[in-house]
Design a protein around this motif. Structure first.
Motif, PDB file in Angstrom:
ATOM      1  N   ASP A   5       0.838  -1.201   0.000  1.00  0.00           N
ATOM      2  CA  ASP A   5       0.000   0.000   0.000  1.00  0.00           C
ATOM      3  C   ASP A   5       0.874   1.252   0.000  1.00  0.00           C
ATOM      4  OD1 ASP A   5      -2.246  -1.578   0.069  1.00  0.00           O
ATOM      5  OD2 ASP A   5      -2.458  -1.493   2.258  1.00  0.00           O
ATOM      6  N   GLY A   6       0.562   2.185  -0.892  1.00  0.00           N
ATOM      7  CA  GLY A   6       1.288   3.449  -0.950  1.00  0.00           C
ATOM      8  C   GLY A   6       2.577   3.393  -1.735  1.00  0.00           C
ATOM      9  N   PRO A  63       1.832   5.816  -6.556  1.00  0.00           N
ATOM     10  CA  PRO A  63       0.727   6.785  -6.616  1.00  0.00           C
ATOM     11  C   PRO A  63      -0.347   6.351  -7.602  1.00  0.00           C
ATOM     12  CG  PRO A  63       2.864   7.896  -6.717  1.00  0.00           C
ATOM     13  CD  PRO A  63       3.136   6.420  -6.870  1.00  0.00           C
ATOM     14  N   ARG A  64      -1.568   6.827  -7.376  1.00  0.00           N
ATOM     15  CA  ARG A  64      -2.687   6.410  -8.222  1.00  0.00           C
ATOM     16  C   ARG A  64      -2.474   6.757  -9.692  1.00  0.00           C
ATOM     17  NH1 ARG A  64      -8.201   7.869  -4.755  1.00  0.00           N
ATOM     18  NH2 ARG A  64      -7.799   6.391  -3.021  1.00  0.00           N
ATOM     19  N   LEU A  65      -1.901   7.937  -9.949  1.00  0.00           N
ATOM     20  CA  LEU A  65      -1.651   8.336 -11.332  1.00  0.00           C
ATOM     21  C   LEU A  65      -0.673   7.372 -11.996  1.00  0.00           C
ATOM     22  CD1 LEU A  65      -2.023  10.317 -13.659  1.00  0.00           C
ATOM     23  CD2 LEU A  65      -0.194  11.728 -12.675  1.00  0.00           C
ATOM     24  N   ASN A  66       0.405   7.017 -11.282  1.00  0.00           N
ATOM     25  CA  ASN A  66       1.379   6.074 -11.830  1.00  0.00           C
ATOM     26  C   ASN A  66       0.753   4.695 -12.035  1.00  0.00           C
ATOM     27  OD1 ASN A  66       2.928   8.294 -11.181  1.00  0.00           O
ATOM     28  ND2 ASN A  66       4.663   7.109 -10.460  1.00  0.00           N
ATOM     29  N   HIS A  67      -0.082   4.292 -11.086  1.00  0.00           N
ATOM     30  CA  HIS A  67      -0.744   2.987 -11.185  1.00  0.00           C
ATOM     31  C   HIS A  67      -1.643   2.932 -12.425  1.00  0.00           C
ATOM     32  CE1 HIS A  67      -3.307  -0.442 -10.145  1.00  0.00           C
ATOM     33  NE2 HIS A  67      -2.366  -0.802  -9.282  1.00  0.00           N
ATOM     34  N   PHE A  68      -2.416   3.996 -12.610  1.00  0.00           N
ATOM     35  CA  PHE A  68      -3.300   4.064 -13.782  1.00  0.00           C
ATOM     36  C   PHE A  68      -2.486   4.075 -15.075  1.00  0.00           C
ATOM     37  CE2 PHE A  68      -5.434   6.754 -16.972  1.00  0.00           C
ATOM     38  CZ  PHE A  68      -6.578   5.993 -17.196  1.00  0.00           C
ATOM     39  N   ASN A 108       0.522   2.910 -15.599  1.00  0.00           N
ATOM     40  CA  ASN A 108       1.122   1.595 -15.821  1.00  0.00           C
ATOM     41  C   ASN A 108       0.120   0.634 -16.433  1.00  0.00           C
ATOM     42  OD1 ASN A 108       4.014   0.666 -14.493  1.00  0.00           O
ATOM     43  ND2 ASN A 108       3.271   2.618 -13.687  1.00  0.00           N
ATOM     44  N   ARG A 109      -1.096   0.658 -15.937  1.00  0.00           N
ATOM     45  CA  ARG A 109      -2.128  -0.233 -16.463  1.00  0.00           C
ATOM     46  C   ARG A 109      -2.432   0.085 -17.928  1.00  0.00           C
ATOM     47  NH1 ARG A 109      -2.463  -4.841 -13.582  1.00  0.00           N
ATOM     48  NH2 ARG A 109      -3.017  -4.500 -11.400  1.00  0.00           N
ATOM     49  N   GLU A 136       7.254   0.742  -0.764  1.00  0.00           N
ATOM     50  CA  GLU A 136       7.168   2.202  -0.848  1.00  0.00           C
ATOM     51  C   GLU A 136       8.555   2.810  -0.775  1.00  0.00           C
ATOM     52  OE1 GLU A 136       4.726   5.871   1.332  1.00  0.00           O
ATOM     53  OE2 GLU A 136       4.657   3.820   2.115  1.00  0.00           O
TER      54      GLU A 136
END
Length: 302
Positions: A119-120, A123-128, A130-131, A196
Motif C-alpha cells: 500500500d502506498g 501513486p494512483r496516477l502512476n498505477h493508472f 502503468n495499467r 514504498e
C-alpha cells in the motif's frame, strides 16, 4: 538458479545516497559479490556510499537511465545480469525468484510488481498509467508481460547483446520488452514485492513527461514489430479525416448549395493516402512474418 558468481547485479542510480547502501548490502548478504553501480553524476554522494558498501562504481558518461543501462552492459562479462533500481523499492530477497527461470530455459525475466505491491508504493496516477501502458503493449505487440515497466529484470548477457536499445530515459524497460517479442526471447514473468520509496528518497520519474516518452517509444517500436498496427493506425486516422471532410462538403452542397472544391480535394487525397498506408502496413506485416519464420528455421538448424 545460476551460481551467484555468474551473476552481475546492475544498478543504475541518480541521487540515491539514502538507499543505495542498504540495497548493495542486501545483495551481498544474499551472496552476490559482483555489484555494478552506474551513477548518473549524482550530487548527493551516491558514488561514495556505493563504493563504501563494496560495489564497483562507474560514472555515467551520458544522461538518462537507458543510457546508463547500455553503458553498464558494456562493462559486464558475467553470463547473467540482475538489474534493478537503487531506490529501495525492490527487495534483494527476490533475487532467487528472479533468477530461477534462467535455469529453465528462459532468457529474460520480468518482476511483476502488481503481484505483491505494498500500500502506498505507487501513486494512483502512476498505477493508472502503468495499467494503460501494459494494456497498450499487449494490443500493439500481441504479448502480455503483465508489467513491462518493471525495473527488476534478470536476463542472459547474450540476450541483451541481441537487443537494439536506443532509449536514453525510462523507455529502456519498454524497449527490452519489445526486443523480447521481436526476437522471440523466452520470457518469464514472476511475482515480486514492491515497496514504498523511503521518505528521504526522491523519485527521478516525472509521470506525465516520462509517461508520454514511454508511450511514444511503445508506438514507434511497433514500426518494426507490428507494422500493420503502426501504419494501419495512421492510415485509419488519415482516412477518417478524409471521410469527415467529405461529409462536411456533401452536407454543405446539399443544404446550402455551397461547394468547397479545395476541401473536397484534400478529403480525397486524405482517403487515398490512408488506403495506401493501410496497404503498406499489410505488406510490411507479411514481410516481418516471413522474416521471423526464416529466423526461426535458422535457429532450429544451429
Amino acid at each position: 538458479m545460476p551460481d551467484r558468481e555468474d551473476v552481475c547485479v546492475l544498478i543504475p542510480t541518480l541521487n540515491e545516497a539514502e538507499t543505495i547502501g542498504e540495497v548493495i548490502d542486501g545483495f551481498r548478504e544474499q551472496g552476490f559479490s559482483n555489484v555494478l553501480v552506474v551513477d548518473g553524476n549524482s550530487d548527493d554522494g551516491t558514488r561514495d556510499v556505493a563504493t563504501e558498501h563494496g560495489a564497483r562504481v562507474i560514472e555515467q558518461s551520458g544522461v538518462g537511465k537507458g543510457q546508463a543501462v547500455r553503458e553498464g552492459l558494456e562493462h559486464i562479462e558475467a553470463e547473467y545480469v540482475l538489474m534493478l533500481d537503487g531506490d529501495g523499492t525492490y527487495k534483494p530477497s527476490d533475487a532467487e525468484t528472479m533468477l530461477e527461470p534462467l535455469d529453465d530455459g528462459y532468457e529474460h525475466v520480468i518482476g511483476n510488481r502488481f503481484a505483491g505491491m505494498n500500500d502506498g508504493s505507487m501513486p494512483r496516477l502512476n498505477h493508472f498509467g502503468n495499467r494503460v501502458i501494459n494494456r497498450a503493449f499487449s494490443i500493439i505487440h500481441r504479448s502480455d508481460f503483465k508489467d513491462i515497466l518493471s525495473g527488476y529484470r534478470a536476463f542472459t548477457r547474450k540476450s541483451a547483446e541481441r537487443s537494439y536499445l536506443t532509449s536514453d530515459g525510462f523507455g529502456v524497460e519498454t524497449e527490452l520488452a519489445v526486443e523480447c517479442v521481436k526476437h522471440s526471447v523466452p520470457t518469464a514473468v514472476v511475482p515480486i514485492q514492491y515497496e514504498e520509496r523511503p521518505d528521504d528518497s526522491e523519485t527521478n520519474l516525472h509521470p506525465l513527461w516520462d509517461g508520454g516518452d514511454i508511450i511514444m517509444t511503445l508506438y514507434q517500436l511497433a514500426k518494426t514489430n507490428n507494422p500493420l498496427f503502426y501504419f494501419g493506425s495512421m492510415g485509419m486516422l488519415s482516412g477518417l479525416i478524409g471521410v469527415i471532410l467529405g461529409v462536411y462538403v456533401a452536407v454543405e452542397w446539399v443544404t446550402r448549395h455551397i461547394s468547397h472544391e479545395v476541401i473536397a480535394v484534400v478529403a480525397g487525397i486524405s482517403i487515398i493516402f490512408g488506403l495506401q498506408l493501410l496497404m503498406f502496413g499489410v505488406l510490411s506485416d507479411l514481410i516481418v512474418t516471413l522474416h521471423r519464420e526464416q529466423m526461426r528455421r535458422i535457429d532450429e538448424r544451429r
